[in-house]
Scaffold this motif. Structure first.
Motif: not given
Length: 358
Positions: A6-15
């Motif tokens: 699940g991607l939010s467009g933020g760094v945490d989900s990206a990593v």
């Protein structure tokens, strides 16, 4: 393993997506669209929030990330379910004189229920669903249950927002960042040239005036001192929350705080600071994680707000499926509608919604 992230467009989900791909998993990214374009936006500040008209920017950033990682990406329109499950609940609670927590509802019922179900219904099979939340999930052999544990980075721990997760949801969930400090996550993003490495964290559910979402005409009523004296008028009980001091719209020779919101009589009751403190209350709408149910009085640490320090309390089951909480020391602004989450060390025992102060 095939993993939906699940991607939010933020760094945490990206990593999270990056790490799982590096581990050799078959990873694909998904994002939920929740913004309802019929929302009556009159006061939006433009500041980034989870729910807001700038949602497309986050979706575009998530798509760019997936292109960088060379993984598939899909957007799922969850806006109808979000309105029914989160926004309608948000409005209903405020109109009832309670203070809701939409992020908790969204995590359990949208991000980790509606979204995974939509993915499966589209014909895309996967073994696990991963997010960038700071928390940990383990299987406990002794109890035969999946348990939720605090993140290693206590300053970023998000278990308060995940306490309503069910056993099937926890079984399917991966939370890779629970073992990392936030500084480490940003370092991983920078070192691997992930485009979102310097993006600031989203802090708010909605960055405008909540009246945009409640979208109802003013309901004028009295602001009443605890001794019964009418001090002024309000334009709707939903504009107030327990413990509030600023913005009351009244003048007084002493500092006054909201100590009760009575939607039935359309009154906001205020009083001196000492009336904001209480040491016992009831919790309902319970969800247990580490145990199947609470059988007897139990000592716990707990929170009634996500950002507060834990405090000690005794919890005991009472009639009608509720739990009575007796605090070791009086607590400020115990607020109906907010969540109470029970901990034993790093373990989330469970939690529920504050019903009323005793």
């Amino acid at each position: 393993m095939k993993i939906a992230v699940g991607l939010s467009g933020g760094v945490d989900s990206a990593v999270t997506a990056y790490m799982l791909k590096e581990q050799g998993h078959d990873v694909f990214g998904v994002t939920m669209a929740i913004w309802n374009h019929s929302t009556n936006v009159t006061s939006h500040t433009g500041k980034h929030a989870c729910f807001g008209p700038e949602e497309q920017d986050d979706i575009d950033e998530a798509r760019v990330l997936c292109n960088e990682l060379k993984i598939p990406f899909q957007v799922y329109d969850c806006s109808t379910a979000y309105k029914k499950i989160v926004l309608d609940y948000f409005k209903r609670e405020y109109l009832a004189g309670r203070t809701p927590n939409p992020c908790i509802q969204c995590n359990q019922q949208i991000k980790l229920d509606v979204l995974p179900t939509m993915i499966q219904d589209s014909g895309e099979a996967f073994d696990k669903f991963a997010t960038g939340h700071y928390a940990r999930v383990n299987y406990q052999e002794s109890s035969g249950r999946y348990v939720l544990l605090k993140a290693v980075d206590s300053s970023k721990d998000q278990t308060y927002f995940l306490y309503r997760l069910t056993q099937p949801q926890l079984q399917k969930l991966l939370l890779p960042l629970g073992e990392f400090e936030k500084t480490e996550v940003r370092k991983i993003a920078r070192q691997n040239q992930i485009s979102l490495h310097d993006k600031s964290d989203s802090q708010d559910f909605y960055s405008g005036d909540y009246n945009d979402l409640i979208d109802i005409r003013e309901r004028t009523g009295n602001i009443v001192h605890i001794d019964g004296k009418v001090l002024g008028q309000h334009k709707g009980v939903w504009n107030y929350t327990i413990g509030q001091r600023k913005g009351l719209g009244i003048s007084s020779s002493e500092p006054l705080y909201v100590i009760n919101i009575d939607a039935h009589s359309n009154q906001v009751v205020v009083g001196p600071r000492e009336y904001v403190f209480n040491d016992s209350f009831l919790v309902d709408q319970l969800n247990w994680i580490a145990v199947a149910d609470l059988k007897s009085a139990t000592r716990v640490n707990m929170k009634i707000r996500s950002s507060q320090q834990e405090f000690e309390a005794l919890i005991e089951p009472v009639e009608h499926g509720k739990v009575k909480v007796i605090c070791t020391e009086p607590q400020s602004a115990i607020t109906p509608g907010q969540s109470a989450v029970f901990y034993q060390d790093d373990l989330v025992l469970g939690g529920g919604v504050i019903d009323r102060v005793l």
